[in-house]
Design an enzyme around this catalytic site. Structure first.
Site, PDB file in Angstrom:
ATOM      1  N   VAL A  47       0.849  -1.010  -0.032  1.00 27.95           N
ATOM      2  CA  VAL A  47      -0.229   0.109  -0.002  1.00 27.95           C
ATOM      3  C   VAL A  47       0.808   1.376   0.040  1.00 27.95           C
ATOM      4  O   VAL A  47       1.962   1.261   0.214  1.00 27.95           O
ATOM      5  CB  VAL A  47      -0.794   0.016   1.166  1.00 27.95           C
ATOM      6  N   CYS A  48       0.458   2.264  -0.465  1.00 28.44           N
ATOM      7  CA  CYS A  48       1.059   3.686  -0.528  1.00 28.44           C
ATOM      8  C   CYS A  48       1.776   4.095   1.034  1.00 28.44           C
ATOM      9  O   CYS A  48       0.939   3.933   1.876  1.00 28.44           O
ATOM     10  CB  CYS A  48       0.070   4.731  -0.906  1.00 28.44           C
ATOM     11  N   PRO A  49       2.996   4.604   1.045  1.00 28.67           N
ATOM     12  CA  PRO A  49       3.647   4.826  -0.239  1.00 28.67           C
ATOM     13  C   PRO A  49       4.588   3.911  -0.679  1.00 28.67           C
ATOM     14  O   PRO A  49       5.788   3.813  -1.300  1.00 28.67           O
ATOM     15  CB  PRO A  49       4.553   6.037   0.377  1.00 28.67           C
ATOM     16  N   ALA A  50       4.330   2.676   0.064  1.00 30.84           N
ATOM     17  CA  ALA A  50       5.393   1.423  -0.500  1.00 30.84           C
ATOM     18  C   ALA A  50       5.131   1.088  -1.898  1.00 30.84           C
ATOM     19  O   ALA A  50       6.028   0.470  -2.496  1.00 30.84           O
ATOM     20  CB  ALA A  50       5.091   0.235   0.530  1.00 30.84           C
ATOM     21  N   THR A  51       3.910   1.473  -2.498  1.00 27.19           N
ATOM     22  CA  THR A  51       3.825   1.368  -3.868  1.00 27.19           C
ATOM     23  C   THR A  51       4.908   1.891  -4.608  1.00 27.19           C
ATOM     24  O   THR A  51       5.499   1.402  -5.619  1.00 27.19           O
ATOM     25  CB  THR A  51       2.357   1.888  -4.168  1.00 27.19           C
TER      26      THR A  51
END
Lengths: 268, 86, 68
Positions: free
Chosen positions: B21-25
């Site tokens: 999930v963001c911000p790991a995307t």
């Protein structure tokens, strides 16, 4: 080296920084920091560096956790009283980030062991509470060409500088010799606000992160002073001493030296 | 690698960021780009919504060239981006 | 004359030396303070001879031994 989804998530706030990125995170994970003293300065420094994903962290302390430490040494908890500080700090770091390799060193640094202990690390953090140790760390780092962060705190003030070989003054350029034992008060005698240790120890962690990741400018050739009561930070440019006994052109100190400690600092 | 106008853009590598999930995307997209040479094209599969809104903008902001965003019709979309920045 | 001491410009009597400035500024542990005058260290034996002039910049650097 490829990061797992878990690592990319854990470090995402670093990685998405344009100036830091994947490259910065890789450098941190390949980097190593030795923290001397699991106390007021060492606690926040250790927690932030473990959380940041520094690959290997050494923590040196020969003392046990005492109730009077807990007002500022936030890596230890009440349940840790009586436990070796190095072990307690190691557990604290692993609780934050189990991926970090942490080595607990239960020893006092001295002229005989310091060169061996610092050898395996890229950056050293001085979180000690006495002048003999601060001069010992300075000399050993200068002699072995290692960068380190010096910090000192007292009552409501703190100071900080980063030594990088060839880039400005060392600690001994500023203060040539340790003051005679008990001539200058230490925290033990004078007191210190816990959050002040947090501010300054966190600045030390930031210096280590910048140095390892190769971003920004470390605090080389300058002394940062912090007056907590007036919330004043000042950065004072430091001249180098060409005749410095350890980093000067003709050094008289060519091996680490032990100095006598104030009697009240010898008891834990 | 110049493209012929109208020709299908061929990715040199693929990354799937639907499992974070963001911000790991964005972090995962950057990690995939890191392994590519400049000028190469990466196809990033991501979930509709936050990722599809943010990842292209963030990559553009980093200095990469966003080429095409395609709806896969299954709640995901695929982004073609050319690596331009280090 | 105006001296900038610890970053703050202030008026001081003309012609004072570092020893006098250390007294005026009530420097703690004057025996162990490091003084930088216009970005150069002054040896502690040289405070008496260091006569200050208008526009000089003086920094006092103190030992801080705490950390634990």
């Amino acid at each position: 080296m490829a990061f797992s989804n878990e690592q990319l998530t854990r470090y995402s706030r670093h990685i998405i920084l344009k100036e830091f990125g994947i490259k910065g995170q890789k450098k941190l994970s390949r980097g190593s920091v030795l923290i001397v003293g699991a106390g007021g300065l060492g606690s926040p420094a250790a927690l932030y560096l473990a959380a940041a994903g520094v690959g290997r962290i050494g923590i040196v302390d020969a003392d046990d956790v005492d109730l009077s430490n807990l007002q500022r040494q936030i890596i230890h908890g009440t349940d840790d009283i009586g436990r070796p500080k190095a072990d307690s700090a190691r557990a604290g770091m692993l609780a934050v980030n189990p991926e970090t390799e942490v080595r607990a060193v239960r020893a006092f640094l001295n002229a005989g062991n310091i060169m061996d202990i610092i050898r395996d690390y890229d950056f050293i953090i001085d979180g000690t509470d006495n002048f003999p140790a601060k001069f010992l760390i300075n000399d050993a780092c200068v002699l072995s060409g290692k960068a380190f962060s010096h910090a000192g705190i007292l009552r409501f003030s703190g100071q900080l500088t980063t030594y990088v070989p060839g880039r400005g003054a060392c600690y001994r350029c500023i203060f040539k010799e340790p003051p005679p034992p008990e001539a200058v008060p230490t925290c033990r005698q004078a007191g210190v606000i816990g959050a002040l240790a947090g501010v300054v120890g966190s600045l030390q962690a930031m210096e280590a992160v910048k140095y390892l990741a190769g971003i920004g400018e470390v605090l080389a050739g300058a002394l940062l002073t912090y007056d907590a009561l007036t919330t004043a930070f000042r950065k004072i440019a430091l001249p180098r001493r060409d005749d410095c006994a350890v980093c000067g052109a003709h050094p008289s100190i060519t091996a680490p030296v032990d100095y006598a400690q104030a009697a009240c600092d010898l008891t834990a | 690698m110049p493209e012929t106008p109208g020709a299908e853009l061929r990715p040199d590598a693929r990354a799937d960021v639907t499992d974070v999930v963001c911000p790991a995307t964005f972090a995962k997209a950057l990690a995939a780009l890191e392994d590519l040479e400049k000028g190469r094209i990466l196809e990033i599969r991501m979930n509709d919504g936050e990722a599809a809104r943010n990842v292209p903008l963030s990559l553009k902001d980093e200095g990469h060239q966003v080429l095409k965003l395609r709806d896969n019709g299954d709640g995901t979309c695929s982004l073609l981006v050319r690596k331009l920045a280090d | 004359m105006t001296l900038t001491v610890a970053g703050t410009p202030k008026e001081y009597p003309d012609g004072i030396n570092l020893t006098r400035l250390i007294e005026l500024e009530k420097v703690e542990t004057p025996m162990y303070v490091t003084v930088a005058l216009n970005d150069a260290f002054v040896e502690s034996g040289g405070f008496e001879a260091a006569v200050l002039k208008d526009g000089d910049t003086v920094e006092f650097l103190y030992f801080m031994g705490g950390g634990r």
